[in-house]
Design a protein around this motif. Structure first.
Motif, PDB file in Angstrom:
ATOM      1  N   GLU A 311     -12.967  10.636   3.098  1.00  0.00           N
ATOM      2  CA  GLU A 311     -13.633  10.513   4.263  1.00  0.00           C
ATOM      3  C   GLU A 311     -12.717  11.022   5.483  1.00  0.00           C
ATOM      4  O   GLU A 311     -11.628  11.209   5.132  1.00  0.00           O
ATOM      5  N   ARG A 316     -12.113   6.853  -0.734  1.00  0.00           N
ATOM      6  CA  ARG A 316     -12.806   5.801  -1.351  1.00  0.00           C
ATOM      7  C   ARG A 316     -13.213   5.969  -2.716  1.00  0.00           C
ATOM      8  O   ARG A 316     -13.254   6.998  -3.236  1.00  0.00           O
ATOM      9  N   ASP A 319     -16.045   2.022  -6.599  1.00  0.00           N
ATOM     10  CA  ASP A 319     -16.492   0.714  -6.237  1.00  0.00           C
ATOM     11  C   ASP A 319     -16.581   0.398  -5.020  1.00  0.00           C
ATOM     12  O   ASP A 319     -16.739  -1.006  -4.642  1.00  0.00           O
ATOM     13  N   GLY A 320     -16.255   1.226  -4.009  1.00  0.00           N
ATOM     14  CA  GLY A 320     -16.573   1.133  -2.733  1.00  0.00           C
ATOM     15  C   GLY A 320     -15.078   0.776  -1.975  1.00  0.00           C
ATOM     16  O   GLY A 320     -15.048   0.646  -0.574  1.00  0.00           O
ATOM     17  N   THR A 321     -14.187   0.457  -2.694  1.00  0.00           N
ATOM     18  CA  THR A 321     -12.688   0.341  -1.960  1.00  0.00           C
ATOM     19  C   THR A 321     -12.484   1.568  -1.267  1.00  0.00           C
ATOM     20  O   THR A 321     -12.589   2.298  -1.682  1.00  0.00           O
ATOM     21  N   PHE A 322     -11.408   1.017   0.046  1.00  0.00           N
ATOM     22  CA  PHE A 322     -11.084   2.234   0.785  1.00  0.00           C
ATOM     23  C   PHE A 322      -9.711   2.121   1.202  1.00  0.00           C
ATOM     24  O   PHE A 322      -9.327   0.848   1.283  1.00  0.00           O
TER      25      PHE A 322
END
Ligand code: FAD
Length: 404
Positions: A311, A316, A319-322
């Motif tokens: 991004e 990312r 599992d959505g972790t950033f």
């Protein structure tokens, strides 16, 4: 010895052109000299680099000889009073290698022309036309100047000549020894082009200070990636280390013979089959050196799986972790640099060139030094002798064909 370079029109001739003056090209050249080839008349080496040292001249400032895997001597170095075992381990590896190679070229009296890039090699039936571009200065004298630190090219500094900017060289045999440094590989991930921070590949990396205060994501499972994570610790605001497959840590602190043999065999199989070459580190594993173990124990080397997308301000996972990122360092390897050989049509549908024992399976007058199973300092050295012998055999065949 300076051999006149003809621009465009009249073509200069030699018997063997070696493309690339890294360890592979120099090793073949050493044996060709020993087998009686005369510099200039029979043998010309063209190199794109501004200075001596092959790819080593471009490596980052902090890399030291002890931190890399072992750098083997070029053939005959010991007899010339040169060698890496006693070389300075506190100086940047790039400077040490560049200086030793400069002295080696000078001792051989090689005609290395640089900076000269080979832009295309075309088959002519009885040989090859090698197109080049660059402002050449010829080797023997300039390497001597580099070795003694006199003249405009001391050490690994840039060379520049006053000759024509492009030309063509005719040769009966081509030895390609162009390595991989000029063909960095960066895998594609969704959003890569939207990232607003810095993206750099191993080949662009200079020093950790360049990334000071940034959140840095390092991608790669080889020793370069691991070294970057370690030296960025405490300099970057944070480091996140991701690998495309889990690192295969070896129990010992050095590469063992078995894994090296298996990796070389895998390279050889792919080269013979004309397939893209597998990653070397996936075959050898990574030795647990004391420095690496300390990094693991201190919690600096924490391996995470590959992220799913990039991004503008970070990466990312699925599992959505950033993780925030101001820079991504792609330590994701290199590919063989073969663009200039495209007119020869040697590339197979499988993405590689078919090479057996250092020679092209399609055209036995084209050799690949330092390719596949030879892609290490020791592999390139061993291959030098074998390739040089085959080159001389090809030249004898050319002589015989002319007499018929
Ligand atoms: P290079 O050293 O890359 O030489 C190729 C030469 O060809 C260059 O001078 C280049 O300018 C020139 N060239 C390329 N294209 C053209 C063209 N079109 N026209 C004219 N000239 C051209 N191996 C080890 O054994 N020990 C190590 O410690 C080690 N550390 C490494 C660290 C890193 C980060 C990397 C990427 C590799 C490392 N390797 C190491 C592998 C290493 O690259 C090789 O051992 C060695 O440098 C390769 O030598 P070479 O002669 O094949 O290629």
């Amino acid at each position: 010895m300076m051999v006149g370079m003809a621009a465009g029109g009249e073509r200069e001739r030699t018997r063997v052109v070696v493309v690339g003056a890294g360890q592979a090209g120099l090793s073949v050249s050493w044996y060709l000299r020993r087998l009686g080839l005369e510099v200039g008349r029979d043998l010309v080496v063209l190199d794109r680099g501004p200075g001596t040292g092959g790819a080593w001249q471009h490596r980052w400032e902090s890399l030291r000889l002890g931190a890399a895997h072992r750098v083997h001597d070029l053939p005959g170095m010991a007899g010339l009073g040169l060698g890496f075992d006693a070389a300075d381990r506190s100086a940047p590896a790039r400077d040490v290698v560049a200086e030793q190679y400069a002295r080696y070229e000078a001792a051989l009296g090689l005609d290395v022309r640089r900076p000269v890039e080979v832009t295309g090699v075309t088959g002519l039936g009885d040989g090859f036309s090698v197109r080049w571009a660059g402002r050449a200065s010829s080797g023997a004298g300039s390497a001597a100047a580099a070795a003694t630190g006199t003249g405009s090219q001391a050490g690994s500094g840039p060379a520049s000549g006053s000759g024509p900017a492009s030309g063509t060289l005719r040769a009966e045999v081509v030895v390609n020894a162009t390595g991989t440094w000029g063909a960095p590989f960066v895998p594609w991930y969704p959003g890569r082009d939207t990232f607003l921070g810095r993206q750099l590949h191993t080949s662009d990396y200079r020093t950790a200070d360049d990334l000071e205060g940034l959140d840095v994501v390092v991608v790669g499972g080889g020793t370069s990636a691991i070294g970057f994570v370690l030296e960025l610790d405490g300099v970057a605001a944070s480091t996140t280390w991701v690998t495309r497959r889990p690192v295969d840590w070896l129990d010992q602190g050095e590469l063992d013979v078995e894994s090296a043999v298996a990796a070389v065999a895998a390279q050889d199989r792919a080269a013979r089959a004309g397939q893209a070459l597998p990653s070397i580190v996936s075959g050898t594993g990574v030795p647990r050196t004391r420095r690496f173990v300390s990094g693991i124990e201190r919690g600096v080397l924490v391996e995470r799986p590959m992220f799913a997308s990039i991004e503008p301000h970070g990466v990312r996972w699925a599992d959505g972790t950033f993780a925030p990122a101001g820079a991504i360092v792609w330590a994701t390897g290199f590919r063989p640099e073969l663009r200039h050989l495209a007119p020869l049509g040697l590339r197979s549908a499988d993405g590689g060139v078919s090479v057996e024992g250092g020679a092209s399976s399609l055209d036995p007058r084209v050799f690949f030094a330092g390719y596949g199973p030879q892609a290490s300092t020791i592999g390139a050295n061993r291959a030098g002798r074998a390739i040089a012998r085959q080159v001389v055999a090809r030249l004898s065949e050319c002589d015989a064909a002319r007499r018929r």
